[in-house]
Each structure stands twice: as structure tokens, then as C-alpha cells.
Design an enzyme around this catalytic site. Sequence first.
Site, PDB file in Angstrom:
ATOM      1  N   ASP A  34       3.296  52.632  85.431  1.00 43.88           N
ATOM      2  CA  ASP A  34       4.753  52.832  85.611  1.00 43.88           C
ATOM      3  C   ASP A  34       5.491  53.084  84.316  1.00 43.88           C
ATOM      4  O   ASP A  34       6.205  54.127  84.436  1.00 43.88           O
ATOM      5  CB  ASP A  34       5.769  51.699  86.200  1.00 43.88           C
ATOM      6  CG  ASP A  34       5.637  50.290  85.383  1.00 43.88           C
ATOM      7  OD1 ASP A  34       4.558  50.017  84.752  1.00 43.88           O
ATOM      8  OD2 ASP A  34       6.723  49.607  85.282  1.00 43.88           O
ATOM      9  N   SER A  42       0.135  33.418  81.472  1.00 44.31           N
ATOM     10  CA  SER A  42       0.299  34.373  80.429  1.00 44.31           C
ATOM     11  C   SER A  42       1.594  34.566  80.502  1.00 44.31           C
ATOM     12  O   SER A  42       2.322  35.405  81.142  1.00 44.31           O
ATOM     13  CB  SER A  42      -0.675  35.468  80.768  1.00 44.31           C
ATOM     14  OG  SER A  42      -0.545  36.465  79.901  1.00 44.31           O
ATOM     15  N   ASN A  43       2.371  34.042  79.373  1.00 45.01           N
ATOM     16  CA  ASN A  43       3.793  34.549  78.890  1.00 45.01           C
ATOM     17  C   ASN A  43       3.901  35.984  78.397  1.00 45.01           C
ATOM     18  O   ASN A  43       3.232  36.089  77.448  1.00 45.01           O
ATOM     19  CB  ASN A  43       4.216  33.323  78.128  1.00 45.01           C
ATOM     20  CG  ASN A  43       5.713  33.533  78.007  1.00 45.01           C
ATOM     21  OD1 ASN A  43       6.118  34.612  77.096  1.00 45.01           O
ATOM     22  ND2 ASN A  43       6.535  32.747  78.524  1.00 45.01           N
ATOM     23  N   GLY A  76       5.334  33.154  84.384  1.00 47.47           N
ATOM     24  CA  GLY A  76       4.168  33.378  84.238  1.00 47.47           C
ATOM     25  C   GLY A  76       2.997  33.779  85.175  1.00 47.47           C
ATOM     26  O   GLY A  76       1.820  34.040  84.889  1.00 47.47           O
ATOM     27  N   ASP A  85       9.313  46.687  88.144  1.00 55.27           N
ATOM     28  CA  ASP A  85       9.674  45.119  88.535  1.00 55.27           C
ATOM     29  C   ASP A  85      11.121  45.264  88.946  1.00 55.27           C
ATOM     30  O   ASP A  85      11.633  44.478  89.994  1.00 55.27           O
ATOM     31  CB  ASP A  85       9.469  44.233  87.442  1.00 55.27           C
ATOM     32  CG  ASP A  85       8.049  44.324  86.771  1.00 55.27           C
ATOM     33  OD1 ASP A  85       7.334  44.742  87.689  1.00 55.27           O
ATOM     34  OD2 ASP A  85       7.766  43.744  85.826  1.00 55.27           O
TER      35      ASP A  85
END
Length: 499
Positions: free
Chosen positions: A56, A243-244, A149, A199
Site C-alpha cells: 500500500d 510484534s509491537n 499487536g 488500515d
Amino acid sequence: MSISTVEDLSFYSNVEPNQQRFTEVVKTFQTNFPGDDITFFARSPGRVNLIGDHIDYNFFPVLPMAIANDVIAAVNVNSTNEIIITNTDAKDFPKEVITLSNSQIDQEHHSWANYFKCALIVAKQYLEERGVTSLKGMKLTFNGNVPTGGGLSSSAAFCVASTLAIIRANGITDLTKQDLTRITVVSEHYVGVNTGGMDQCASVCGEPDKLLLIEFKPKLTAKPFKLPIQDLTFVITNSLQVSNKHETAPIHYNLRVVEMGIAADLLVKKLGLEQVPNDSNIGTASLRGVMDAKFGHSWDGNDATVGIEQLTEMINVVEEKLTNQKGYSIEECCRELDITAKEFDQRYLSQFPVKFDTLKLYQRAKHVYKESLRVLKTLKLISTATDKESFLIKFGRLMNESQVDLDELNESSNKKLNELCSVALANGSYGSRVTGAGWGGSIVHLTTVDKVDALIEGLINNYYKVEFPNITPAELDDAIINSKPSMGSCIITTDFLKR
């Protein structure tokens, strides 16, 4: 089209548990702010991307859908000079006070308030466009069931819901989906995460029972459409490998943005292209811009056949021009681009922190073009589908190919995520792939309604109980989502509380 305002919770496919959530939010709000009334609720959902990850921010179309899981906020509007944010989960998200005169983000002390400040920054800019210069005070209580996350865009859902709340609190009732998307696309950039827009657009523009084709050129648009198979569904499983995005950005997300930007500039030079716009998040050429310049015109995104032809050729170009498959050093990049190390650092490494040993330019560029090609093949498959089983097999194959490239070319999967995909494929999934940023988070599985129970049972017995022997039934319920496409961002009045 304006953001919807609804008077009850009937837009949820499963009303009862969400009714309980709203009851919890109201109770927490009343505890936090005794004597204050709720003016309205703001809501924005998470999303799952079915195919098309890490493309994107290179302006290639993607195929997500909004999910039922969302972020909601009870909002009180007042005349103070501060905003107080609270959460039903006070342990992980403690009370924060933000003064309207200081929305500066504290990069040294990262907290959930920083994400709200991202929303406040972009909302302020929009409100100034609309002539609103003096902001209202607010008291908010949030609740979210988008896993943090988990790769389902919990941060985007939070930022969009917060932005929507701020704008509505300041008297704007005709906010359009296009404007809310436009202003929130850059919101997370203020905490150093180079998101590309998928998103936020999916969260804002989602529609019940419809997927979204999100395009970024010639302009950002979201086109809703239905799949041709009625009993097709998607199961989303949180791998619980967290996974932050903010914490790992220098070695993961932001590094991909940088690598793809360098790859685009290098292709521009090697192909001798002129007048290629520097339109990436870091001011370099984009891989979409390289393709458009090579073929002498901007592909409008509508003709999938043309796009397929051009992307197939660009994959060949990467093979021919980006020959170092082991990884480029800074010195090699400088030599190829004919720039100094200082110029390289200023152009590519000065905006956001990144850490690397070598730059995987070949792998990242090849992933972008191959993944973009799969999106168009999926669209073509959807438009020509006649046989159910054939459609499911072909769609699943495209998703599985995507997973391989996410693992091998983009390196945003890992051993545990690959194992989860394998378990799903052995228990009724036609196609399984990492969704979202990756490096943990969630997997999306293509299946049919009649296979859902067996698929979920297989995942529980062969993944969750193996990896997490002490996992509780409640934790399993949170980790496994069977969601239809859902409605995007909306304002909810307090009318239903009075019934």
C-alpha cells in the site's frame, strides 16, 4: 459520503456481546467521571487484509475488509481546556490528561496517549480547515477488542475512532469518509510508523458483507464488492506472537519502507527514467512510480489485464537490474546511485530510525511486484468465477503463494507463523497467510462455513494447546475470530441507553 450516525447497535452481526461491552464502557465512564453525561459514542473497526501486504505504501491496490472487532469510545464534551482519556482496561491503559495547548508527542515515553495525540494533531488541522480554531474539552472512556499487536490494525482503529470523536465533539456533523480517511492516513507517522493508508481506509469505509478494493492512484478510493461464493468465510487467528509496530519499526516496518524507497531510486537510475515523482513516505520514488514511468503512463488501476502485463514485466526488471540477492551495503548503494555516504544518509536514513546489516533491495522490490500481481489475479478470479470448488482452490493458492513471499522475500513471517498456516491447511483452510504488518500478529484463513468448526478445532489442538499449554477458553475465544465483513467508522447516539 458522510460518516454514518446510528441510534442503536443493530449494525453488529452479534449484538448481545457488544451490548455487554457498551454497558461496561458506560459503567467505567460513570466511575471515572461521576455526574458527567455521555454526549455520544465514536467507533471504528479493525481490519483484515486478505491479500496485498506491504504494497500500500507503494500505491498498489489491496484487498482488505473491516472486521466486527472494533474500538469504541464514550465521549463527554465540555468547556475545559483539557482532554482526559480513560480505558476499561485501566491496568494497561491508565488515565491520561492532555492539555489542548500541548499535543506534543513524547517520543521518550511511549504510551497510548501518544496515539491519541496523533489523532488530536490531524483533527486540529482538519478543524482549522473548517474554521474551528478553539477546541472543546473532552472526557473519554475507551474499550477495544481488536488484539493489540495482532496485525488487525488496533492502532489504526484507535486513531480513527479518536479523530472522529474529536471532530464530532467540535461540532462537525458532516464529516465525509473521504476526509476522515485522508486526515488519518498520516496519523501514525507522528509516532514514527510509516503506514501507507490501507488500515485507515478499510476501518473508515468498511461495509457489511462486502470486501474493499482500496486503490491509491490516481486517488485514494475504496470500492466495496461481494465475493461470488455465498458460504465462503474467513477465520482470523491471533498467533499470540506479539510484534509491537512502534517498538520494532527500525528493524521491520520502517526498514521495509526505506529498502523499497532505495530499490525504487536504483531502478529509476538503472532504467534511465525521467520525471519519476518522489512520492514515497520518505520522499523517494515509489515502486508504483517506477512502473508508471517505465510504461510511459499511469495505469489507472481499473484494467486488471494491463496491470497484470506490466507487473509481470516489472518482476523481470527486478531480476535483471537488482542483481545482488545477498543484500546491498551502503557503500554499494552509494556507488550504484552515484552519491556520497552523507547524501545517502540524508536521503534515506534521516527521517526515521532504521537498523540493518545489509539492504535487501532485490527481495523487497520483487515482493511488491509479485504481491501486487496476486491482488490483480484475485480480482480477475472473482470477476470470472463460475465453479465454487475451482474458485476456492485458486483463491487459496494465491493466498498460499503470498505467504511464501511474505516469509522469503519480505521476511515478515517467521517459523511459528508458518507452522500455524500449515496446521490450518491440514484442517480445512484453502489458503492461509500472515495479514497486516507481520512479524507476529494474525493469520487469515480462507474456508467455508461447513469447515469452520473442524478448522478451529484443528488449530486449537495442534497450535494453541501445543504452543500455549495453559491457554484458557476465554483466551482462545479472543484469539480466534470468525468475522464477516463489517461496517466502518460511525457515531452512535445515546438513544439506545434510554430504552
